[in-house]
Design an enzyme around this catalytic site. Structure first.
Site, PDB file in Angstrom:
ATOM      1  N   LEU A 240      -4.935   2.647   9.899  1.00 41.51           N
ATOM      2  CA  LEU A 240      -5.188   2.303   8.364  1.00 41.51           C
ATOM      3  C   LEU A 240      -6.696   2.778   8.146  1.00 41.51           C
ATOM      4  O   LEU A 240      -7.681   1.677   8.876  1.00 41.51           O
ATOM      5  CB  LEU A 240      -4.275   1.123   8.034  1.00 41.51           C
ATOM      6  CG  LEU A 240      -2.882   0.788   8.746  1.00 41.51           C
ATOM      7  CD1 LEU A 240      -2.619  -0.721   8.243  1.00 41.51           C
ATOM      8  CD2 LEU A 240      -1.891   1.994   7.756  1.00 41.51           C
ATOM      9  N   GLU A 241      -6.672   3.265   7.046  1.00 42.29           N
ATOM     10  CA  GLU A 241      -8.195   3.283   7.000  1.00 42.29           C
ATOM     11  C   GLU A 241      -8.002   2.922   5.553  1.00 42.29           C
ATOM     12  O   GLU A 241      -7.930   3.590   4.098  1.00 42.29           O
ATOM     13  CB  GLU A 241      -9.145   4.605   6.773  1.00 42.29           C
ATOM     14  CG  GLU A 241     -10.275   4.494   7.232  1.00 42.29           C
ATOM     15  CD  GLU A 241     -11.133   5.340   5.859  1.00 42.29           C
ATOM     16  OE1 GLU A 241     -11.281   4.431   4.579  1.00 42.29           O
ATOM     17  OE2 GLU A 241     -10.999   6.639   5.385  1.00 42.29           O
TER      18      GLU A 241
END
EC number: 1.2.1.79
Length: 513
Positions: A240-241
């Protein structure tokens, strides 16, 4: 008697230019059944793709890049219109394609090579120890609207190089350029059908998460949290960014003109719609007034608009959505109500989703513009006494994606930079860490989980690690296999003491005094 049934109606999405609301294109709004069918087709093609050598896969990636560059005017034209960007901002996305594809095509074979490990003790002395990288069969990559071409390109070449099939899901706000690039892969360069594009709204993205073996998501922290929870339920890995509130620290010995230009670029590029944009500026008191004056002067020279394709007559363009515009307006209104002053900008344009570059001073951490992600062309500036106060305020945030420190002293840069709680630190530059593919790109705190890049990690993250053990010496049996016996136990214990213990008394089995 036979009958012909009418095919089911497919919902459609209109894509409109946020600068003038003109229709740019239409894509299907895929339902879960359509996503599942695409996923199955991709899975069917993946084994042959994975069986190719990395060098063979690299050839397709480079052929894809050639096609993109040969058709750049049409592709970047879609980026330009669907996102309401300036033509100059749109050009940067082609740079991302070139950099990422070339990097992984060049290094993919090296990154995927088996790794050997040395024996660690008696149990491994007669073993060959290797780590092998086997791709996930189907990777889901979900990207936001701010960089329609650049965002998926940051991840998908690495996944394809790994040998995975990829089911991509672009934002419903800006799906056109990416859909065209995926069409190029599937129809123009003779590549195996291992790349799909699932266009649609939130339900389409949820269906992608349910259909794949690993997820890479870039977007808001709220959506990322929901995706992470669903992946946890399915026991599949997720990277997850997420959101950012990146701090810029300008110290008293900063190269002033470079710092001013860096604040403009880092805070206003793409109308501030970058997860790694400069969103908070802390300036030491001795140079605060000069920095603010210089920043206002240079910001007032910027040209905002949706310029003609190829004209380069505007620095940055429109906000992408009305929702994003409302967030910027809310942050400015909240700051002004609490005592901040607007030095330039501060009010949306009459036509189109344009918000002018806006500088706020007299801000503090009670204000939304210093606490929440703005994702817009807003530069709030706060005067600080010294570097300690700057670091304390920079770290006073739930986010930790990237940051920057501006100083002429390498010692101060090192001292301050290592204290910042963020996944990336730029010295005398802004946002540039995201383009350094040998380095990890990921967030701390609520800004993410895992990393997008990091040299080999940009490919290996799309693989499962496999421990591979083989025999150096071929024996009929192993010491620890059945049957047990007293004699074998005594010999084994003596060998283990001799090899594993750390003082000679215990190695020789002598009692402690």
């Amino acid at each position: 008697m036979t009958t012909t049934e009418n095919p089911p109606e497919v919902s459609a999405l209109e894509v409109r230019n946020p600068a003038d609301h003109t229709l740019v294109g239409i894509v299907p709004d895929m339902d879960p059944d359509a996503v599942a069918a695409m996923a199955e087709r991709l899975r069917g093609a993946q084994p042959a793709w994975a069986a190719m050598t990395p060098a063979a896969r690299a050839k397709y990636l480079l052929r894809w890049l050639d096609w993109i560059v040969d058709n750049q005017d049409r592709i970047l034209g879609l980026v330009h219109r669907e996102a309401g960007k300036s033509w100059g901002d749109a050009q940067i996305e082609l740079l991302v394609c070139m950099e990422v594809i070339n990097y992984y095509a060049k290094h993919g074979e090296e990154f995927l090579a088996d790794e050997t490990r040395r024996p660690h003790g008696p149990a491994s002395l007669t073993k060959n120890l290797r780590i092998r990288y086997q791709p996930y069969q189907l990777v889901g990559i979900i990207t936001p609207w701010n960089y329609p071409l650049g965002m998926p390109m940051m991840d998908i070449p690495g996944a394809l190089m790994a040998g995975a099939a990829v089911l991509s899901k672009p934002s419903e706000e800006t799906p056109l350029a990416w859909a065209e690039v995926v069409r190029g892969w599937n129809e123009e360069i003779g590549a195996p059908p291992v790349l799909g594009c699932a266009s649609g709204r939130g339900g389409t993205g949820a269906a992608v998460v349910d259909a794949v073996d690993m997820v890479q998501f870039t977007g808001s922290t709220a959506t990322g949290r929901r995706i992470g929870m669903r992946c946890a339920e399915r026991l599949i890995p997720v990277s997850l960014e997420l959101g950012g509130k990146d701090a810029m620290i300008v110290l008293s010995d900063a190269p002033l003109q470079r710092a001013i230009r860096g604040a403009i670029w880092g805070g206003l590029f793409n109308a501030g719609q970058s997860c790694i944009a400069v969103e908070r500026i802390y300036v030491e008191a001795p140079i605060y007034d000069e920095f603010v004056t210089g920043l206002v002067d240079q910001v007032n020279t910027l040209r905002q608009g949706h310029d003609q394709q190829g004209s380069f007559t505007a620095e940055f363009g429109a906000m992408a959505t009305e929702n994003q515009m409302e967030i910027v307006e809310r942050h400015v209104a909240d700051a002004v109500t609490k005592g901040a002053r607007v030095l330039t900008g501060g009010r949306r344009a009459e036509h189109g989703l344009f918000y002018p570059p806006t500088i706020l001073v007299d801000v503090d951490h009670t204000m939304l513009c210093m606490r929440e992600e703005t994702f817009g062309p807003l530069l709030p500036i706060m005067k600080v006494r010294d570097e300690d106060e700057a670091v304390r305020l920079a770290n006073d945030s739930p986010y930790g994606l990237a940051s920057s420190v501006w100083t002429s002293s390498p010692q101060r840069a090192e001292r301050v930079g290592t204290r910042i709680e963020a996944g990336g630190v730029n010295i005398n530059n802004a946002m540039i860490n995201v383009f350094q593919f040998p380095l990890p790109m990921g967030g701390w705190k609520q800004s993410g989980l895992g990393h997008r890049f990091g040299g080999p990690n940009g490919v290996r993250k799309f693989c499962r690690q496999q421990a591979f053990v083989s025999e150096k010496v071929h024996l009929e049996t192993e010491t620890h296999w059945y049957p047990y016996s007293r004699r074998k136990a005594r010999v084994t214990a003596a060998v283990l003491r001799l090899v594993e213990m750390n003082d000679w008394r215990r190695r020789l089995g002598l009692r402690a005094r």
